[in-house]
Design a protein around this motif. Structure first.
Motif, PDB file in Angstrom:
ATOM      1  N   THR A 134       1.217  41.650 -15.906  1.00 29.85           N
ATOM      2  CA  THR A 134       1.834  40.752 -14.933  1.00 29.85           C
ATOM      3  C   THR A 134       2.224  41.562 -13.707  1.00 29.85           C
ATOM      4  O   THR A 134       2.714  42.687 -13.807  1.00 29.85           O
ATOM      5  CB  THR A 134       3.084  40.070 -15.522  1.00 29.85           C
ATOM      6  OG1 THR A 134       3.991  41.059 -16.006  1.00 29.85           O
ATOM      7  CG2 THR A 134       2.700  39.125 -16.647  1.00 29.85           C
ATOM      8  N   VAL A 135       1.972  40.976 -12.547  1.00 27.61           N
ATOM      9  CA  VAL A 135       2.289  41.622 -11.283  1.00 27.61           C
ATOM     10  C   VAL A 135       2.928  40.609 -10.344  1.00 27.61           C
ATOM     11  O   VAL A 135       2.748  39.397 -10.492  1.00 27.61           O
ATOM     12  CB  VAL A 135       1.036  42.235 -10.606  1.00 27.61           C
ATOM     13  CG1 VAL A 135       0.446  43.356 -11.438  1.00 27.61           C
ATOM     14  CG2 VAL A 135      -0.010  41.179 -10.317  1.00 27.61           C
ATOM     15  N   GLY A 149       1.711  43.249  -5.729  1.00 29.19           N
ATOM     16  CA  GLY A 149       1.063  44.219  -6.597  1.00 29.19           C
ATOM     17  C   GLY A 149       1.991  45.012  -7.498  1.00 29.19           C
ATOM     18  O   GLY A 149       1.525  45.707  -8.398  1.00 29.19           O
ATOM     19  N   ARG A 150       3.304  44.942  -7.277  1.00 29.80           N
ATOM     20  CA  ARG A 150       4.238  45.644  -8.166  1.00 29.80           C
ATOM     21  C   ARG A 150       4.148  45.062  -9.566  1.00 29.80           C
ATOM     22  O   ARG A 150       4.009  43.860  -9.734  1.00 29.80           O
ATOM     23  CB  ARG A 150       5.687  45.497  -7.676  1.00 29.80           C
ATOM     24  CG  ARG A 150       6.012  46.244  -6.416  1.00 29.80           C
ATOM     25  CD  ARG A 150       7.457  45.976  -5.974  1.00 29.80           C
ATOM     26  NE  ARG A 150       7.630  44.561  -5.678  1.00 29.80           N
ATOM     27  CZ  ARG A 150       8.626  43.804  -6.148  1.00 29.80           C
ATOM     28  NH1 ARG A 150       9.557  44.316  -6.929  1.00 29.80           N
ATOM     29  NH2 ARG A 150       8.709  42.523  -5.830  1.00 29.80           N
ATOM     30  N   HIS A 151       4.282  45.930 -10.562  1.00 27.45           N
ATOM     31  CA  HIS A 151       4.226  45.468 -11.945  1.00 27.45           C
ATOM     32  C   HIS A 151       5.544  44.815 -12.340  1.00 27.45           C
ATOM     33  O   HIS A 151       6.615  45.312 -12.014  1.00 27.45           O
ATOM     34  CB  HIS A 151       3.910  46.628 -12.893  1.00 27.45           C
ATOM     35  CG  HIS A 151       2.486  47.055 -12.788  1.00 27.45           C
ATOM     36  ND1 HIS A 151       1.482  46.489 -13.532  1.00 27.45           N
ATOM     37  CD2 HIS A 151       1.885  47.967 -11.991  1.00 27.45           C
ATOM     38  CE1 HIS A 151       0.334  47.037 -13.220  1.00 27.45           C
ATOM     39  NE2 HIS A 151       0.548  47.944 -12.273  1.00 27.45           N
ATOM     40  N   VAL A 152       5.438  43.700 -13.070  1.00 28.68           N
ATOM     41  CA  VAL A 152       6.616  42.966 -13.531  1.00 28.68           C
ATOM     42  C   VAL A 152       7.204  43.636 -14.766  1.00 28.68           C
ATOM     43  O   VAL A 152       8.411  43.825 -14.862  1.00 28.68           O
ATOM     44  CB  VAL A 152       6.270  41.486 -13.818  1.00 28.68           C
ATOM     45  CG1 VAL A 152       7.467  40.758 -14.410  1.00 28.68           C
ATOM     46  CG2 VAL A 152       5.785  40.791 -12.550  1.00 28.68           C
ATOM     47  N   GLY A 153       6.365  43.972 -15.729  1.00 29.23           N
ATOM     48  CA  GLY A 153       6.862  44.590 -16.957  1.00 29.23           C
ATOM     49  C   GLY A 153       6.609  43.759 -18.196  1.00 29.23           C
ATOM     50  O   GLY A 153       7.275  43.923 -19.209  1.00 29.23           O
ATOM     51  N   LYS A 193      -5.012  40.041 -14.663  1.00 31.51           N
ATOM     52  CA  LYS A 193      -3.733  40.120 -13.953  1.00 31.51           C
ATOM     53  C   LYS A 193      -3.192  38.716 -13.753  1.00 31.51           C
ATOM     54  O   LYS A 193      -3.900  37.826 -13.288  1.00 31.51           O
ATOM     55  CB  LYS A 193      -3.888  40.812 -12.605  1.00 31.51           C
ATOM     56  CG  LYS A 193      -4.131  42.285 -12.743  1.00 31.51           C
ATOM     57  CD  LYS A 193      -4.084  42.986 -11.421  1.00 31.51           C
ATOM     58  CE  LYS A 193      -4.296  44.474 -11.676  1.00 31.51           C
ATOM     59  NZ  LYS A 193      -4.282  45.240 -10.455  1.00 31.51           N
ATOM     60  N   VAL A 194      -1.945  38.538 -14.129  1.00 27.92           N
ATOM     61  CA  VAL A 194      -1.249  37.278 -13.925  1.00 27.92           C
ATOM     62  C   VAL A 194      -0.181  37.524 -12.870  1.00 27.92           C
ATOM     63  O   VAL A 194       0.625  38.444 -13.004  1.00 27.92           O
ATOM     64  CB  VAL A 194      -0.609  36.769 -15.237  1.00 27.92           C
ATOM     65  CG1 VAL A 194       0.229  35.529 -14.979  1.00 27.92           C
ATOM     66  CG2 VAL A 194      -1.680  36.496 -16.272  1.00 27.92           C
ATOM     67  N   ILE A 195      -0.200  36.714 -11.844  1.00 24.89           N
ATOM     68  CA  ILE A 195       0.760  36.876 -10.751  1.00 24.89           C
ATOM     69  C   ILE A 195       1.973  36.001 -11.017  1.00 24.89           C
ATOM     70  O   ILE A 195       1.854  34.791 -11.231  1.00 24.89           O
ATOM     71  CB  ILE A 195       0.116  36.529  -9.397  1.00 24.89           C
ATOM     72  CG1 ILE A 195      -1.039  37.500  -9.128  1.00 24.89           C
ATOM     73  CG2 ILE A 195       1.152  36.595  -8.283  1.00 24.89           C
ATOM     74  CD1 ILE A 195      -1.861  37.173  -7.904  1.00 24.89           C
ATOM     75  N   LEU A 196       3.127  36.636 -11.033  1.00 21.28           N
ATOM     76  CA  LEU A 196       4.412  35.945 -11.166  1.00 21.28           C
ATOM     77  C   LEU A 196       5.223  36.247  -9.914  1.00 21.28           C
ATOM     78  O   LEU A 196       5.042  37.287  -9.299  1.00 21.28           O
ATOM     79  CB  LEU A 196       5.182  36.442 -12.389  1.00 21.28           C
ATOM     80  CG  LEU A 196       4.542  36.250 -13.758  1.00 21.28           C
ATOM     81  CD1 LEU A 196       5.394  36.917 -14.831  1.00 21.28           C
ATOM     82  CD2 LEU A 196       4.372  34.779 -14.065  1.00 21.28           C
ATOM     83  N   GLU A 218       9.299  36.286  -8.092  1.00 26.64           N
ATOM     84  CA  GLU A 218      10.665  36.569  -8.517  1.00 26.64           C
ATOM     85  C   GLU A 218      11.509  35.309  -8.696  1.00 26.64           C
ATOM     86  O   GLU A 218      12.675  35.417  -9.057  1.00 26.64           O
ATOM     87  CB  GLU A 218      11.315  37.559  -7.560  1.00 26.64           C
ATOM     88  CG  GLU A 218      10.703  38.940  -7.714  1.00 26.64           C
ATOM     89  CD  GLU A 218      11.350  39.990  -6.852  1.00 26.64           C
ATOM     90  OE1 GLU A 218      11.845  40.978  -7.426  1.00 26.64           O
ATOM     91  OE2 GLU A 218      11.357  39.829  -5.625  1.00 26.64           O
ATOM     92  N   SER A 219      10.906  34.155  -8.524  1.00 23.18           N
ATOM     93  CA  SER A 219      11.611  32.926  -8.903  1.00 23.18           C
ATOM     94  C   SER A 219      11.384  32.626 -10.382  1.00 23.18           C
ATOM     95  O   SER A 219      11.952  31.686 -10.925  1.00 23.18           O
ATOM     96  CB  SER A 219      11.143  31.748  -8.041  1.00 23.18           C
ATOM     97  OG  SER A 219       9.789  31.445  -8.315  1.00 23.18           O
ATOM     98  N   THR A 220      10.572  33.449 -11.038  1.00 26.03           N
ATOM     99  CA  THR A 220      10.279  33.313 -12.469  1.00 26.03           C
ATOM    100  C   THR A 220      10.955  34.399 -13.283  1.00 26.03           C
ATOM    101  O   THR A 220      11.627  34.131 -14.270  1.00 26.03           O
ATOM    102  CB  THR A 220       8.755  33.376 -12.700  1.00 26.03           C
ATOM    103  OG1 THR A 220       8.125  32.394 -11.897  1.00 26.03           O
ATOM    104  CG2 THR A 220       8.412  33.157 -14.144  1.00 26.03           C
ATOM    105  N   VAL A 221      10.759  35.650 -12.870  1.00 25.92           N
ATOM    106  CA  VAL A 221      11.325  36.801 -13.568  1.00 25.92           C
ATOM    107  C   VAL A 221      11.574  37.919 -12.551  1.00 25.92           C
ATOM    108  O   VAL A 221      10.763  38.131 -11.667  1.00 25.92           O
ATOM    109  CB  VAL A 221      10.408  37.260 -14.730  1.00 25.92           C
ATOM    110  CG1 VAL A 221       9.064  37.710 -14.250  1.00 25.92           C
ATOM    111  CG2 VAL A 221      11.062  38.326 -15.580  1.00 25.92           C
ATOM    112  N   ILE A 222      12.708  38.591 -12.705  1.00 27.74           N
ATOM    113  CA  ILE A 222      13.084  39.667 -11.791  1.00 27.74           C
ATOM    114  C   ILE A 222      13.177  40.972 -12.576  1.00 27.74           C
ATOM    115  O   ILE A 222      13.932  41.066 -13.539  1.00 27.74           O
ATOM    116  CB  ILE A 222      14.440  39.386 -11.109  1.00 27.74           C
ATOM    117  CG1 ILE A 222      14.378  38.074 -10.311  1.00 27.74           C
ATOM    118  CG2 ILE A 222      14.841  40.555 -10.204  1.00 27.74           C
ATOM    119  CD1 ILE A 222      15.733  37.616  -9.790  1.00 27.74           C
TER     120      ILE A 222
END
Length: 166
Positions: free
Chosen positions: A110-111, A115-119, A134-137, A139-143
């Protein structure tokens, strides 16, 4: 963050590690929590809750994950969640799992749009280097809480969530 183990940070009264535990439980997954000498309070907290804990040697995130995989002899796809994530939306892990099982690649990451990795990642330990989806998320979903500014954003989002009963 320097002053506290990030998994133990409170956001709106909930520890970040508890958010990860809740996501794993919501998805109905078995979990092994990988800790190190740098997360002793988190390790004790998880063990006191009766959760499975594997202590890595703290040489690095992936090195500790690899040691846990070897110790438990895992040969099926593995989901990894960083323990410093604030889930703005519940059920993110279920969404990621659904996406993973709908694609043909052995790995998923997840990114954020930049392009930063979410984790949140899934990979199959029997393969070496893997092609990944790659799944794009956003910051309204996960921070991913790496800085004091990230923590402030999570606190703000949790307040909005509580006030608007999201």
């Amino acid at each position: 963050m320097g002053y506290v183990e990030k998994p133990m940070l409170l956001v709106n009264g909930i520890r970040l590690i508890d958010m990860a535990v809740n996501e794993v439980e919501r998805a109905g997954l078995d979990a092994i929590f990988v800790t190190s000498r740098f997360t002793e309070r988190t390790e004790k907290y998880l063990m006191d809750r009766g959760l499975e804990v594997f202590r890595g040697d703290g040489t690095g995130y992936m090195q500790d994950i690899q040691k846990a995989l070897a110790e438990y002899r895992l040969t099926h796809p593995v989901l990894t969640l960083n323990s410093d994530l604030y889930y703005v939306v519940e059920g993110v892990v279920n969404r990621i799992l659904s996406h993973y099982f709908a694609v043909d690649t052995p790995a998923l990451t997840t990114v954020y749009p930049d392009g930063r990795h979410v984790g949140i990642n899934i990979f199959d330990p029997i393969f070496g280097e893997q092609e990944e989806e790659k799944v794009i998320l956003d910051e309204s979903t996960v921070i991913n809480i790496d800085t004091p500014a990230d923590l402030e954003r999570a606190l703000w989002m949790s307040t909005l969530r509580r006030e608007k009963d999201w």
